[in-house]
Scaffold this active site. Sequence first.
Site, PDB file in Angstrom:
ATOM      1  N   ARG A 123      -9.842   1.218   8.403  1.00 47.62           N
ATOM      2  CA  ARG A 123      -9.506  -0.154   8.773  1.00 47.62           C
ATOM      3  C   ARG A 123     -10.612  -0.832   9.563  1.00 47.62           C
ATOM      4  NH1 ARG A 123      -3.501   0.704   8.723  1.00 47.62           N
ATOM      5  NH2 ARG A 123      -2.604  -1.308   9.135  1.00 47.62           N
ATOM      6  N   ARG A 161      12.060  -5.689   5.018  1.00 49.81           N
ATOM      7  CA  ARG A 161      11.849  -4.236   4.846  1.00 49.81           C
ATOM      8  C   ARG A 161      12.768  -3.427   5.773  1.00 49.81           C
ATOM      9  NH1 ARG A 161       5.962  -1.701   5.503  1.00 49.81           N
ATOM     10  NH2 ARG A 161       5.991  -2.763   7.515  1.00 49.81           N
ATOM     11  N   LYS A 201       0.836  -1.213   0.000  1.00 50.47           N
ATOM     12  CA  LYS A 201       0.000   0.000   0.000  1.00 50.47           C
ATOM     13  C   LYS A 201       0.872   1.265   0.000  1.00 50.47           C
ATOM     14  CE  LYS A 201      -2.071  -1.104   3.868  1.00 50.47           C
ATOM     15  NZ  LYS A 201      -1.334  -2.359   4.205  1.00 50.47           N
ATOM     16  N   ARG A 205      11.227  -1.392  11.247  1.00 51.38           N
ATOM     17  CA  ARG A 205      10.070  -1.109  12.091  1.00 51.38           C
ATOM     18  C   ARG A 205       9.977  -2.145  13.205  1.00 51.38           C
ATOM     19  NH1 ARG A 205       5.058   0.276   8.166  1.00 51.38           N
ATOM     20  NH2 ARG A 205       3.961  -0.922   9.760  1.00 51.38           N
TER      21      ARG A 205
HETATM   22  P1  AP5 Z   1       4.856  -1.605   1.837  1.00 51.73           P
HETATM   23  O1  AP5 Z   1       4.561  -0.797   0.633  1.00 51.73           O
HETATM   24  O2  AP5 Z   1       5.563  -0.949   2.971  1.00 51.73           O
HETATM   25  O3  AP5 Z   1       3.537  -2.360   2.334  1.00 51.73           O
HETATM   26  P2  AP5 Z   1       2.300  -1.806   3.144  1.00 51.73           P
HETATM   27  O4  AP5 Z   1       1.088  -2.477   2.605  1.00 51.73           O
HETATM   28  O5  AP5 Z   1       2.312  -0.309   3.159  1.00 51.73           O
HETATM   29  O6  AP5 Z   1       2.651  -2.418   4.541  1.00 51.73           O
HETATM   30  P3  AP5 Z   1       2.586  -1.795   5.996  1.00 51.73           P
HETATM   31  O7  AP5 Z   1       3.326  -2.768   6.860  1.00 51.73           O
HETATM   32  O8  AP5 Z   1       3.073  -0.385   6.041  1.00 51.73           O
HETATM   33  O9  AP5 Z   1       1.059  -1.843   6.246  1.00 51.73           O
HETATM   34  P4  AP5 Z   1       0.304  -1.889   7.560  1.00 51.73           P
HETATM   35  O10 AP5 Z   1      -1.046  -1.651   7.069  1.00 51.73           O
HETATM   36  O11 AP5 Z   1       0.502  -3.071   8.417  1.00 51.73           O
HETATM   37  O12 AP5 Z   1       1.035  -0.731   8.405  1.00 51.73           O
HETATM   38  P5  AP5 Z   1       0.633   0.751   8.788  1.00 51.73           P
HETATM   39  O13 AP5 Z   1       1.862   1.549   8.794  1.00 51.73           O
HETATM   40  O14 AP5 Z   1      -0.532   1.225   7.999  1.00 51.73           O
HETATM   41  O15 AP5 Z   1       5.715  -2.873   1.354  1.00 51.73           O
HETATM   42  C1  AP5 Z   1       6.263  -3.798   2.299  1.00 51.73           C
HETATM   43  C2  AP5 Z   1       7.653  -4.260   1.783  1.00 51.73           C
HETATM   44  O16 AP5 Z   1       7.475  -4.997   0.568  1.00 51.73           O
HETATM   45  C3  AP5 Z   1       8.614  -3.106   1.458  1.00 51.73           C
HETATM   46  O17 AP5 Z   1       9.918  -3.468   1.828  1.00 51.73           O
HETATM   47  C4  AP5 Z   1       8.498  -2.955  -0.080  1.00 51.73           C
HETATM   48  O18 AP5 Z   1       9.728  -2.521  -0.646  1.00 51.73           O
HETATM   49  C5  AP5 Z   1       8.161  -4.378  -0.516  1.00 51.73           C
HETATM   50  N1  AP5 Z   1       7.229  -4.420  -1.650  1.00 51.73           N
HETATM   51  C6  AP5 Z   1       6.158  -3.603  -1.885  1.00 51.73           C
HETATM   52  N2  AP5 Z   1       5.531  -3.965  -3.025  1.00 51.73           N
HETATM   53  C7  AP5 Z   1       6.219  -5.038  -3.516  1.00 51.73           C
HETATM   54  C8  AP5 Z   1       6.061  -5.863  -4.674  1.00 51.73           C
HETATM   55  N3  AP5 Z   1       5.068  -5.659  -5.557  1.00 51.73           N
HETATM   56  N4  AP5 Z   1       6.944  -6.878  -4.847  1.00 51.73           N
HETATM   57  C9  AP5 Z   1       7.943  -7.102  -3.954  1.00 51.73           C
HETATM   58  N5  AP5 Z   1       8.153  -6.341  -2.848  1.00 51.73           N
HETATM   59  C10 AP5 Z   1       7.296  -5.326  -2.624  1.00 51.73           C
HETATM   60  O19 AP5 Z   1       0.094   0.554  10.286  1.00 51.73           O
HETATM   61  C11 AP5 Z   1       0.973   0.218  11.343  1.00 51.73           C
HETATM   62  C12 AP5 Z   1       0.181   0.150  12.646  1.00 51.73           C
HETATM   63  O20 AP5 Z   1      -0.385   1.444  12.945  1.00 51.73           O
HETATM   64  C13 AP5 Z   1      -1.025  -0.812  12.659  1.00 51.73           C
HETATM   65  O21 AP5 Z   1      -0.649  -2.131  12.978  1.00 51.73           O
HETATM   66  C14 AP5 Z   1      -1.930  -0.166  13.728  1.00 51.73           C
HETATM   67  O22 AP5 Z   1      -1.467  -0.465  15.032  1.00 51.73           O
HETATM   68  C15 AP5 Z   1      -1.712   1.320  13.505  1.00 51.73           C
HETATM   69  N6  AP5 Z   1      -2.679   1.897  12.533  1.00 51.73           N
HETATM   70  C16 AP5 Z   1      -2.383   2.478  11.328  1.00 51.73           C
HETATM   71  N7  AP5 Z   1      -3.502   2.898  10.731  1.00 51.73           N
HETATM   72  C17 AP5 Z   1      -4.536   2.590  11.550  1.00 51.73           C
HETATM   73  C18 AP5 Z   1      -5.940   2.745  11.464  1.00 51.73           C
HETATM   74  N8  AP5 Z   1      -6.516   3.311  10.384  1.00 51.73           N
HETATM   75  N9  AP5 Z   1      -6.692   2.288  12.495  1.00 51.73           N
HETATM   76  C19 AP5 Z   1      -6.143   1.722  13.586  1.00 51.73           C
HETATM   77  N10 AP5 Z   1      -4.806   1.533  13.733  1.00 51.73           N
HETATM   78  C20 AP5 Z   1      -4.014   1.962  12.727  1.00 51.73           C
END
Ligand code: AP5
Length: 214
Positions: A88, A127, A13, A161
């Site tokens: 979410r 990552r 994402k 992270r």
């Molecule tokens: P990346 O692009 O970083 O993936 P992502 O989907 O953004 O993964 P996240 O881990 O950031 O998502 P998340 O939803 O768990 O975390 P968030 O920060 O929102 O890609 C991942 C890796 O793969 C990278 O190394 C990239 O280079 C590689 N990659 C990407 N695409 C690829 C491809 N096509 N092929 C190969 N490799 C690839 O949330 C973190 C925490 O915050 C949550 O757990 C929660 O506690 C809190 N939080 C955030 N938002 C909310 C909300 N709305 N409500 C409640 N809690 C929330």
Amino acid sequence: MNLILLGPPGAGKGTQADMLATFFGLTKLSTGDMLRAEVKTGSALGAKARGIMESGQLVPDDLIIEMIASCIDDNKNRHGIILDGFPRTMGQAEALDEMLGKRGLEIDHVIQLVVNEDEIVERLSGRFSCSSCEKGYHETFAPPKRKGVCDKCGGTSFSRRTDDKPSTVRARLAAYNEQTALILPYYSEARSLVKVDGMAEMDKVFNNIKNLLG
Ligand code: AP5
């Protein structure tokens, strides 16, 4: 154009949101990035969110909704926004409709990135990001051009992270399956959600989404 990118942790994402924001001139709003910034500055919100994020659970809706509402209020970009990691839960989805509706805005596209769990574990365990400018990398799929040197700022210090530990990844996946996946029917029925194969290479995923958006 206002977009939502949905998908499990590690689906890509953030990667796609950055590429799409640059290409279409959109403002990326990532609740994960915002929360990490709050944790880093030691704000009251950051103090509340820190332990929850480290355990892989979701931060309560009221805190998230307040945080994102002010960003939507402040956003002056006429090209639109791309939401990464929000909504979410059903509560967040309904609150988003209300906040956009009050401003005469709506969501134009909802994209779901589909990736299997083995791939998620591989992506999150490899990552890392630049400690100075936060540019993201992956050991195998997106390494820096020069080993140990950030492509963007030339920094030589990198970090991972804390929630990318295998046990926390499992908890994040469970939170996705038990809470976030419940909003998919809401968007398929009302907002013509489109599924995109997130297993393909990054540029291919980007081109597929770009073509869908016209
Ligand atoms: P990346 O692009 O970083 O993936 P992502 O989907 O953004 O993964 P996240 O881990 O950031 O998502 P998340 O939803 O768990 O975390 P968030 O920060 O929102 O890609 C991942 C890796 O793969 C990278 O190394 C990239 O280079 C590689 N990659 C990407 N695409 C690829 C491809 N096509 N092929 C190969 N490799 C690839 O949330 C973190 C925490 O915050 C949550 O757990 C929660 O506690 C809190 N939080 C955030 N938002 C909310 C909300 N709305 N409500 C409640 N809690 C929330």
